[in-house]
Design an enzyme around this catalytic site. Sequence first.
Site, short mmCIF file in Angstrom:
data_model
loop_
_atom_site.label_atom_id
_atom_site.label_comp_id
_atom_site.label_asym_id
_atom_site.label_seq_id
_atom_site.Cartn_x
_atom_site.Cartn_y
_atom_site.Cartn_z
N GLU A 1 64.71 -41.35 -9.22
CA GLU A 1 64.53 -41.33 -7.77
C GLU A 1 65.86 -41.70 -7.11
O GLU A 1 66.50 -42.65 -7.56
CB GLU A 1 63.45 -42.33 -7.33
CG GLU A 1 63.13 -42.17 -5.86
CD GLU A 1 62.02 -43.11 -5.37
OE1 GLU A 1 61.53 -43.95 -6.14
OE2 GLU A 1 61.68 -43.01 -4.19
N GLY B 1 65.43 -52.88 -7.47
CA GLY B 1 64.61 -53.90 -8.11
C GLY B 1 63.82 -53.31 -9.28
O GLY B 1 63.83 -53.84 -10.38
N ALA B 2 63.13 -52.19 -9.02
CA ALA B 2 62.31 -51.59 -10.07
C ALA B 2 61.88 -50.19 -9.64
O ALA B 2 62.01 -49.83 -8.48
CB ALA B 2 61.07 -52.45 -10.32
N GLU C 1 58.89 -46.90 -10.28
CA GLU C 1 57.50 -46.64 -10.65
C GLU C 1 57.28 -45.42 -11.52
O GLU C 1 56.18 -44.85 -11.50
CB GLU C 1 56.69 -46.48 -9.36
CG GLU C 1 56.97 -45.18 -8.55
CD GLU C 1 58.00 -45.33 -7.44
OE1 GLU C 1 58.85 -46.23 -7.53
OE2 GLU C 1 57.96 -44.52 -6.50
N ASN C 2 58.25 -44.99 -12.34
CA ASN C 2 58.06 -43.81 -13.20
C ASN C 2 56.67 -43.83 -13.85
O ASN C 2 56.21 -44.85 -14.33
CB ASN C 2 59.09 -43.82 -14.32
CG ASN C 2 60.46 -44.19 -13.82
OD1 ASN C 2 61.04 -43.46 -13.03
ND2 ASN C 2 60.95 -45.35 -14.24
N HIS D 1 53.78 -53.96 -6.89
CA HIS D 1 54.26 -52.82 -6.08
C HIS D 1 54.42 -51.56 -6.94
O HIS D 1 53.89 -50.51 -6.60
CB HIS D 1 55.60 -53.22 -5.43
CG HIS D 1 56.23 -52.14 -4.62
ND1 HIS D 1 56.08 -52.03 -3.26
CD2 HIS D 1 57.02 -51.09 -4.99
CE1 HIS D 1 56.75 -50.98 -2.82
NE2 HIS D 1 57.34 -50.39 -3.85
N GLU D 2 55.14 -51.70 -8.03
CA GLU D 2 55.39 -50.51 -8.86
C GLU D 2 54.08 -50.02 -9.48
O GLU D 2 53.84 -48.82 -9.59
CB GLU D 2 56.43 -50.79 -9.95
CG GLU D 2 57.75 -51.37 -9.44
CD GLU D 2 58.40 -50.61 -8.29
OE1 GLU D 2 58.10 -49.41 -8.10
OE2 GLU D 2 59.20 -51.23 -7.56
N HIS E 1 52.08 -48.03 -6.98
CA HIS E 1 52.59 -46.68 -6.75
C HIS E 1 51.86 -45.64 -7.61
O HIS E 1 51.92 -44.45 -7.30
CB HIS E 1 54.08 -46.60 -7.10
CG HIS E 1 55.01 -46.87 -5.95
ND1 HIS E 1 54.85 -46.31 -4.70
CD2 HIS E 1 56.15 -47.61 -5.87
CE1 HIS E 1 55.84 -46.70 -3.91
NE2 HIS E 1 56.65 -47.50 -4.59
N1 BES Z 1 60.71 -46.35 -5.65
C1 BES Z 1 61.39 -47.58 -5.50
C2 BES Z 1 62.63 -47.69 -6.31
C3 BES Z 1 63.80 -46.87 -5.85
C4 BES Z 1 64.35 -47.05 -4.63
C5 BES Z 1 64.39 -45.94 -6.64
C6 BES Z 1 65.45 -46.30 -4.23
C7 BES Z 1 65.46 -45.18 -6.24
C8 BES Z 1 66.01 -45.37 -5.03
C9 BES Z 1 60.49 -48.74 -5.88
O1 BES Z 1 59.13 -48.50 -5.81
C10 BES Z 1 60.77 -49.85 -4.90
O2 BES Z 1 60.45 -49.68 -3.77
N2 BES Z 1 61.38 -50.93 -5.34
C11 BES Z 1 61.80 -52.02 -4.51
C12 BES Z 1 60.97 -53.26 -4.71
C13 BES Z 1 59.68 -53.28 -3.99
C14 BES Z 1 58.92 -54.55 -4.29
C15 BES Z 1 59.82 -53.13 -2.50
C16 BES Z 1 63.22 -52.32 -4.91
O3 BES Z 1 63.66 -51.80 -5.92
O4 BES Z 1 63.88 -53.06 -4.20
ZN ZN Z 2 58.29 -48.62 -3.89
#
Ligand code: BES
Ligand code: ZN
Length: 847
Positions: free
Chosen positions: A122, A254-255, A257-258, A290-291, A294
């Site tokens: 992503e 942070g993480a 959701e693959n 969160h993940e 998703h």
């Molecule tokens: N889908 C995102 C991760 C992501 C963000 C991938 C931008 C590539 C580009 C993931 O679900 C997400 O939102 N992660 C947040 C943490 C969440 C608790 C809000 C993050 O990584 O900060």
């Molecule tokens: Zn997210």
Amino acid sequence: MRDASPQTIYLKDYAPFGFAVQDVHLTFDLAPSATRVTARIRFVPDRAAADRTFYLHGENLSLISAKIDGESVKPTLTDEGLTYDVPDMPFTWEAEVQIDPAGNTALEGLYLSNGMYCTQCEAEGFRKITYYPDRPDVMSTFTVRINGPHGTLLSNGNPVAAGDGWAEWHDPWPKPAYLFALVAGELIAHRDTFTTMEGRKVDLALYVRPGDEGKCAFGMQALKDSMVWDEKVYGRPYDLDVFNIVAVDDFNMGAMENKGLNIFNASAVLASPETSTDGNFERIEAIIAHEYFHNWTGNRITCRDWFQLCLKEGLTVFRDSQFTADMRSAPVKRISDVIDLRARQFPEDQGPLAHPVRPESFQEINNFYTATIYEKGAEVIAMLKTLVGDDAYAKALDLYFDRHDGQACTIEDWLKVFEDATGRDLSQFQRWYAQAGTPHVAVSEAFADGTYTLEFTQSTPPSATTPDPAPLVIPIAVGLIAPDGSEAMPTQILELTQASQTFTFPGLNAKPVPSILRGFSAPVVLDHDADHAFLLAHDTDPFNRWEAARSLARTSLMNTILKGTTPDAAWINGIANVMRDDTLDPAYRALMFGLPGQSELAAEIQRAGHIPDPDAIWVAVNTLKQALSDKISDDLGAMYAAHQVTAPYAPDAAQSGMRAFGNAILSLITRQDGGDQAQAQYDAADNMTQQLSALANLIRAGRGDAALSQFEAQWKDDRLVMDKWFGLQVMEAKPDDAADTAKALTKHAGFNWKNPNRFRATLGALAAHHAGFHAKDGSGYALLADWLITLDPVNPQTTARMCSAFQTWRRYDAIRQSMISKELDRIASTPDLSRDTTEMITRIREA
Ligand code: BES
Ligand code: ZN
């Protein structure tokens, strides 16, 4: 090479892809600098599509061979993909490419982190793995074979077969390419199982590097709690036979959701009492949730295009905040979220980076994973739920899942389910998605003949993307309190839809005190001179009681800064009472005592028509804390003693609340004893919350050197703890020393600047140190700019995100503005600057 003048992508230009992808077979032959990826993809022309150009995205790929239905073809390679004149009937595309995971420092696509292969696709990383229509509305099933000598070989979906040096995976759920993932390495699995409400037995595993296996238990429990919660609250069970989570050290976010294979920044999943603070535990629980959430809001129902990002992120943030509120304390979670919104989203919405929750154009989508999309996106859903009510919200969500499972959707689809489930017209509400800027709501009141009248006036300041804002639907939760402190009217939701609107409340014996915007029912700035001292004493709404304390503190600080007055007794006395009130949750009391952020105060000063002086803000904040400490100095020892946890450490809400309050008191004690109590706490600490808080106090008291050395010696082999060591020294530095401290740390042998966590710990901490970053001599600006220029060619995404430190630059005096402007110019004129950073700097400079 990147484009010199990056292209702008517009929502209005959306057109569907001309082909459906029936299935995807991928084979990976892993090698650090020469991984081969073979793709076999079945394309079916979509006769309904106007444009049937066969264009596949591809970046940094060496094409070895391409075939259509087994025949070699020579596609036309462009800068960012390829085209070919394909048959107007279903066909099989085969391509072999070579890629270089070891040379991939941007951490997008397939890369190596400490010898472990992992992916981040992503938003647009899959195109760095193979040629593909890399857009979220192209969904397909994937079968993946991994050839490599590693003990662990993982991809999405369910395991199909495995042998020595290979493994095969199949994901039966059609998904967009951004949810693809692959992991290979020598990892250790922490295993568990979960049985869904449908009776499916799911094998759960958390994969970590050897040495980290002791930090898995908490994350695993959080995963199981999330699975139970999503079944109970949203009726959503898990849908594969395995769910895997992998912790990686080098990760931009942070993480992620693959599908079936979530990949986490190690900092967002690994936890132990000795190495993680209570705050870390809470964040880990929330990110795992969160993940996981998703899987339904994002994966089963995904986004049609990246303009719809808030469809999955706003909703999933809203869901994870509901989860945390249920698992812990709802008022504490609400207050924390609002603190975060004001600290991160308001400056964005009020500056040059302002954009709607659903933007209409972008250059680099990575720059739009913003607090506006996420946090304001979640607030918009919270408002929707407030307006329609809990039952209708549940009905609408059921309809959303029923109607759109397996689809790539838009905000229009989302609002339509609410319209269909409730019969409500949401056309005006839709403006929350289309308009940028934080609305202001002004209040005036009148009382006559037993009738109380509230008049609200809303206005949204114009911004670049929203030059002419229209009135929004704003749910305003209001309660009335009688002069004797009893409740005259419980909470009611007023719907403000006009620019100006009046609401009357008849049948009152005396003029009440209004408690407005309870629970922060809308993400607005409220202009209202309320009786904050009265509300602090009597409000029954925990959020507004906290808000009253916050407003008193803000007024006191503003008066000190702008008029030179001494700290306001109303705040000090009110807070002193709250702190002694043992009927209140300690976690809540700890929040009550917090002061508005210094950057937030700077915004407030600007709103009041003055130029903020970061040093004066710093002094005022410290003076107010000192005044509180002096006022209740006699009570501090007993309060501290009463809030020490003696039971074995647990990261739960009750214990962490006790520690939060105990440590808030410790900071007041340190102002009296110069750090003696902090040293005692440091020496006795058996968990990171107590150790780190004591260390912060010692640094602040000017006697941190010995403890810092001890801490470094104790934790030099723990990357995540050492991030705290790097960050804390900058955070706790005096304003004049912050840049020097950060600079010295960048010369430390442990400053691995290519690791996003370490970079952020050090330079992100400087950017977040208001008075330090804005130091008069410009040293903070120059140091950050130097490092952004250094990092950009290596990791554009993390560089661009950190440019936002400069977004508030127009608030400050002419000298500071000219110093910042010089640094922005210096960054902008760097040869070969990435598209990501170019877009950010350009938008910030246009302010
Ligand atoms: N889908 C995102 C991760 C992501 C963000 C991938 C931008 C590539 C580009 C993931 O679900 C997400 O939102 N992660 C947040 C943490 C969440 C608790 C809000 C993050 O990584 O900060
Ligand atoms: Zn997210």
